[in-house]
Design a protein around this motif. Sequence first.
Motif, short mmCIF file in Angstrom:
data_model
loop_
_atom_site.label_atom_id
_atom_site.label_comp_id
_atom_site.label_asym_id
_atom_site.label_seq_id
_atom_site.Cartn_x
_atom_site.Cartn_y
_atom_site.Cartn_z
N PRO A 4 42.32 34.93 41.91
CA PRO A 4 40.90 33.81 41.35
C PRO A 4 40.58 33.62 40.09
O PRO A 4 40.41 34.95 39.69
CB PRO A 4 40.62 34.29 42.98
CG PRO A 4 39.81 35.92 42.72
CD PRO A 4 42.00 35.73 42.20
N SER A 8 36.17 30.66 39.84
CA SER A 8 36.42 29.83 41.52
C SER A 8 35.30 31.47 41.51
O SER A 8 34.68 31.11 42.71
CB SER A 8 38.06 30.22 41.84
OG SER A 8 38.82 29.66 41.48
N ILE A 9 35.21 32.29 41.17
CA ILE A 9 34.31 33.54 41.79
C ILE A 9 33.08 33.26 41.46
O ILE A 9 32.09 33.54 42.56
CB ILE A 9 34.98 35.05 40.77
CG1 ILE A 9 36.08 35.59 41.48
CG2 ILE A 9 33.59 35.86 41.20
CD1 ILE A 9 36.40 36.83 40.52
N THR A 11 31.60 30.19 41.81
CA THR A 11 31.45 28.78 42.84
C THR A 11 30.75 29.60 42.93
O THR A 11 30.16 29.31 43.81
CB THR A 11 32.42 27.86 42.29
OG1 THR A 11 33.00 27.80 41.16
CG2 THR A 11 32.22 27.27 42.91
N CYS A 12 32.11 30.85 43.77
CA CYS A 12 31.03 30.97 45.41
C CYS A 12 30.44 31.79 45.03
O CYS A 12 29.53 31.55 46.46
CB CYS A 12 32.76 32.35 45.62
SG CYS A 12 34.32 31.37 46.56
N ILE A 15 27.64 29.40 45.55
CA ILE A 15 27.73 28.69 47.00
C ILE A 15 26.94 29.76 47.80
O ILE A 15 26.10 29.76 48.63
CB ILE A 15 28.54 28.27 46.90
CG1 ILE A 15 28.88 27.21 46.37
CG2 ILE A 15 28.32 27.68 48.91
CD1 ILE A 15 30.69 26.23 46.99
N ALA A 16 27.12 30.85 47.42
CA ALA A 16 26.78 32.46 48.45
C ALA A 16 24.86 32.25 47.71
O ALA A 16 23.93 32.48 49.03
CB ALA A 16 27.55 33.34 48.21
N THR A 50 26.26 22.73 41.87
CA THR A 50 27.25 22.89 42.79
C THR A 50 28.93 21.77 42.36
O THR A 50 30.03 22.12 42.25
CB THR A 50 27.14 23.03 44.00
OG1 THR A 50 26.20 22.79 43.82
CG2 THR A 50 28.01 22.63 45.14
N LEU A 54 32.69 23.44 40.82
CA LEU A 54 33.46 22.87 42.20
C LEU A 54 34.39 21.66 41.25
O LEU A 54 36.20 22.28 41.89
CB LEU A 54 32.98 22.27 43.09
CG LEU A 54 32.22 23.40 43.52
CD1 LEU A 54 32.26 21.87 45.35
CD2 LEU A 54 33.21 23.96 45.16
N ILE A 57 37.13 24.40 38.82
CA ILE A 57 38.59 25.24 39.62
C ILE A 57 39.56 24.92 39.58
O ILE A 57 40.62 25.53 39.74
CB ILE A 57 37.93 25.66 41.11
CG1 ILE A 57 36.48 25.94 41.44
CG2 ILE A 57 38.63 26.60 42.01
CD1 ILE A 57 35.98 26.55 42.61
#
Length: 122
Positions: A4, A8-9, A11-12, A15-16, A50, A54, A57
Amino acid sequence: MKHPSAISILTCLWIALVVFLSFLPVAYKEELHTRGRFHFLGHGLVFFVTGFLLMNITSSLRNRLLLLIFALVFGFSIELAQHLAFQIGFEQSDVLTDSVGILCGVLIAVAMERLVLQRQLN
């Protein structure tokens, strides 16, 4: 399997963090000023970021559309889950603000990408 990307990391993790902050007890939310006059601005900014993240990505139109749908469902789901978990009213205005934030983030990400591509071509 492809590793990734950093975006991407990030973004994750973002979101968390949004999920974590969304389900803090009300007393903590008040300390973080998530209520009051900056409530809508906060929602808009969180979901702007957000949508922006996204869209960075992938450059695939199909994947971007799927991520846009994910983001909109995510915003709605957070509000619905808060309504159910905290037994509070469902805040339709928050869903609208989240959606507008997402769409603005998406538009800015795509516009910035086009500007970069135009500069590279010139």
